[in-house]
Design a protein around this motif. Sequence first.
Motif, mmCIF file in Angstrom:
data_model
loop_
_atom_site.group_PDB
_atom_site.id
_atom_site.type_symbol
_atom_site.label_atom_id
_atom_site.label_comp_id
_atom_site.label_asym_id
_atom_site.label_seq_id
_atom_site.Cartn_x
_atom_site.Cartn_y
_atom_site.Cartn_z
ATOM 1 N N THR A 89 0.870 -1.037 -0.068
ATOM 2 C CA THR A 89 -0.096 0.217 0.032
ATOM 3 C C THR A 89 0.931 1.337 0.144
ATOM 4 N N GLY A 90 1.936 1.113 -0.415
ATOM 5 C CA GLY A 90 2.942 2.197 -0.848
ATOM 6 C C GLY A 90 4.217 2.032 0.085
ATOM 7 N N ILE A 91 5.104 1.719 -0.666
ATOM 8 C CA ILE A 91 6.530 1.304 -0.002
ATOM 9 C C ILE A 91 7.411 2.317 -0.612
ATOM 10 N N ASP A 92 8.267 3.066 0.159
ATOM 11 C CA ASP A 92 9.488 3.829 -0.155
ATOM 12 C C ASP A 92 10.612 3.527 0.701
ATOM 13 N N ILE A 93 11.499 3.148 -0.281
ATOM 14 C CA ILE A 93 12.884 2.521 0.316
ATOM 15 C C ILE A 93 13.966 2.932 -0.551
ATOM 16 N N GLU A 94 15.052 3.180 -0.043
ATOM 17 C CA GLU A 94 16.536 3.309 -1.021
ATOM 18 C C GLU A 94 17.425 2.296 -0.489
ATOM 19 N N ILE A 95 18.041 1.589 -1.286
ATOM 20 C CA ILE A 95 19.097 0.396 -0.725
ATOM 21 C C ILE A 95 20.222 0.899 -1.420
ATOM 22 N N ALA A 96 21.251 0.965 -0.781
ATOM 23 C CA ALA A 96 22.610 1.406 -1.176
ATOM 24 C C ALA A 96 23.362 -0.008 -1.541
ATOM 25 N N LYS A 97 24.489 0.276 -2.466
ATOM 26 C CA LYS A 97 25.338 -0.864 -2.855
ATOM 27 C C LYS A 97 26.006 -1.192 -1.613
ATOM 28 N N GLY A 98 26.021 -2.450 -1.269
ATOM 29 C CA GLY A 98 26.774 -3.272 -0.201
ATOM 30 C C GLY A 98 25.836 -3.110 0.870
ATOM 31 N N ARG A 131 20.237 -2.719 8.098
ATOM 32 C CA ARG A 131 19.258 -1.964 8.397
ATOM 33 C C ARG A 131 18.001 -2.811 8.375
ATOM 34 N N LEU A 132 17.106 -2.694 9.372
ATOM 35 C CA LEU A 132 16.085 -3.473 9.724
ATOM 36 C C LEU A 132 14.488 -3.005 9.296
ATOM 37 N N ILE A 133 13.754 -3.536 8.432
ATOM 38 C CA ILE A 133 12.595 -3.068 8.188
ATOM 39 C C ILE A 133 11.715 -3.876 8.591
ATOM 40 N N PHE A 134 10.504 -3.260 9.382
ATOM 41 C CA PHE A 134 9.292 -4.064 9.859
ATOM 42 C C PHE A 134 8.258 -3.570 8.950
ATOM 43 N N MET A 135 7.702 -4.699 8.375
ATOM 44 C CA MET A 135 6.496 -4.492 7.709
ATOM 45 C C MET A 135 5.279 -4.898 8.145
ATOM 46 N N ASP A 136 4.095 -4.268 8.078
ATOM 47 C CA ASP A 136 2.823 -4.745 8.498
ATOM 48 C C ASP A 136 1.731 -3.951 7.690
ATOM 49 N N GLY A 137 0.781 -4.976 7.074
ATOM 50 C CA GLY A 137 -0.321 -4.377 6.215
ATOM 51 C C GLY A 137 0.199 -3.828 5.121
ATOM 52 N N GLY A 138 1.348 -4.321 4.283
ATOM 53 C CA GLY A 138 1.728 -3.767 3.090
ATOM 54 C C GLY A 138 2.545 -2.501 3.170
ATOM 55 N N LYS A 139 3.095 -2.209 4.314
ATOM 56 C CA LYS A 139 3.766 -0.814 4.528
ATOM 57 C C LYS A 139 5.019 -1.148 5.412
ATOM 58 N N ILE A 140 6.039 -0.213 5.250
ATOM 59 C CA ILE A 140 7.239 -0.094 6.271
ATOM 60 C C ILE A 140 6.675 0.583 7.127
ATOM 61 N N VAL A 141 6.597 0.118 8.412
ATOM 62 C CA VAL A 141 5.991 0.612 9.632
ATOM 63 C C VAL A 141 7.194 1.230 10.593
ATOM 64 N N GLU A 142 8.142 0.793 10.285
ATOM 65 C CA GLU A 142 9.412 1.125 11.243
ATOM 66 C C GLU A 142 10.786 0.521 10.683
ATOM 67 N N GLN A 143 11.773 1.234 10.589
ATOM 68 C CA GLN A 143 13.021 0.773 10.086
ATOM 69 C C GLN A 143 14.195 1.528 11.029
ATOM 70 N N GLY A 144 15.141 0.707 10.921
ATOM 71 C CA GLY A 144 16.412 1.578 11.474
ATOM 72 C C GLY A 144 17.344 0.503 11.999
ATOM 73 N N ASN A 145 18.355 0.691 12.675
ATOM 74 C CA ASN A 145 19.365 -0.042 13.072
ATOM 75 C C ASN A 145 18.803 -1.272 13.990
ATOM 76 N N PRO A 146 19.457 -2.635 13.496
ATOM 77 C CA PRO A 146 18.652 -3.613 14.020
ATOM 78 C C PRO A 146 18.694 -3.650 15.556
ATOM 79 N N ALA A 147 19.844 -3.461 16.206
ATOM 80 C CA ALA A 147 19.836 -3.437 17.571
ATOM 81 C C ALA A 147 19.081 -2.486 18.211
ATOM 82 N N ASP A 148 19.031 -1.339 17.746
ATOM 83 C CA ASP A 148 17.932 -0.417 18.401
ATOM 84 C C ASP A 148 16.670 -0.736 18.323
ATOM 85 N N ILE A 149 16.061 -1.266 17.283
ATOM 86 C CA ILE A 149 14.797 -1.720 17.007
ATOM 87 C C ILE A 149 14.268 -2.796 17.692
ATOM 88 N N PHE A 150 15.337 -3.686 17.948
ATOM 89 C CA PHE A 150 15.116 -4.909 19.056
ATOM 90 C C PHE A 150 15.104 -4.273 20.495
#
Length: 240
Positions: A18-27, A205-224
Amino acid sequence: MIKVTGLQKSFGSNHVLTGIDIEIAKGEVVVVIGPSGSGKSTFLRCLNLLEVPTGGDIEFDGVSLLRGKHDINQLRQRMGMVFQQFNLFPHMTVQENITLAPQKLKNVSKPEADKIAQQLLRRIGLADKAYSYPSQLSGGQKQRIAIARALAMSPAVMLFDEPTSALDPEMVGEVLDVMKELAAEGMTMVVVTHEMGFAREVGKRLIFMDGGKIVEQGNPADIFSNPQHPRTKEFLAKVL
Ligand code: ADP
Ligand code: MG
């Protein structure tokens, strides 16, 4: 390297993305988590056009995949994909599985394709399985071969859709080890997984998806340790 803007995908009246925005860098290694049915697989499949998006855009190295004409095979050659269910060709040997696409799609000669296959098999510790058939391999071995098969095309990006979910627990580690090595070598990776240890250790980077959207993203340790969104908190409380 990849820029996704407003990506949407519907199956009939089922609006899955339902609307995903993300940029993924090389590496970069991006790990995607989220509940079943949240659209993780559909997102990966849209990235290499196994599913055709119904809205938004995907750019790869600055070129839109959805506007203008593209050779889909050429695109897929630059994005390797590994599935939960391995998808090896059962009637072909390991070596034939790995050498088929480079010969057919990239006009690599058989001797050259065989050489690449042997190098890859050595790298994943399965040089002695070149002439085995998939049915003679364990699940962990099959998945390592599936990774080698994708790498034989020299992709710029590797997409993994729950690569260890179909494995017996004792085989998960050997597959994650191959993925960790790839990440350390600088491969750009998008990994859907329930392996939170891998997410924390390897994910940039950790992305949490729910309902077809990125709900939250960031450094994995921070999100956990400190999830912000209620849905993320609820999900992590169940899986951590
Ligand atoms: P996840 O990988 O997060 O579990 P999926 O992307 O597989 O989620 O599925 C999200 C939703 O999209 C589900 O409701 C599923 O039924 C639907 N869906 C996925 N693929 C198709 C398809 N080819 N045709 C119709 N519906 C689909
Ligand atoms: Mg899925």
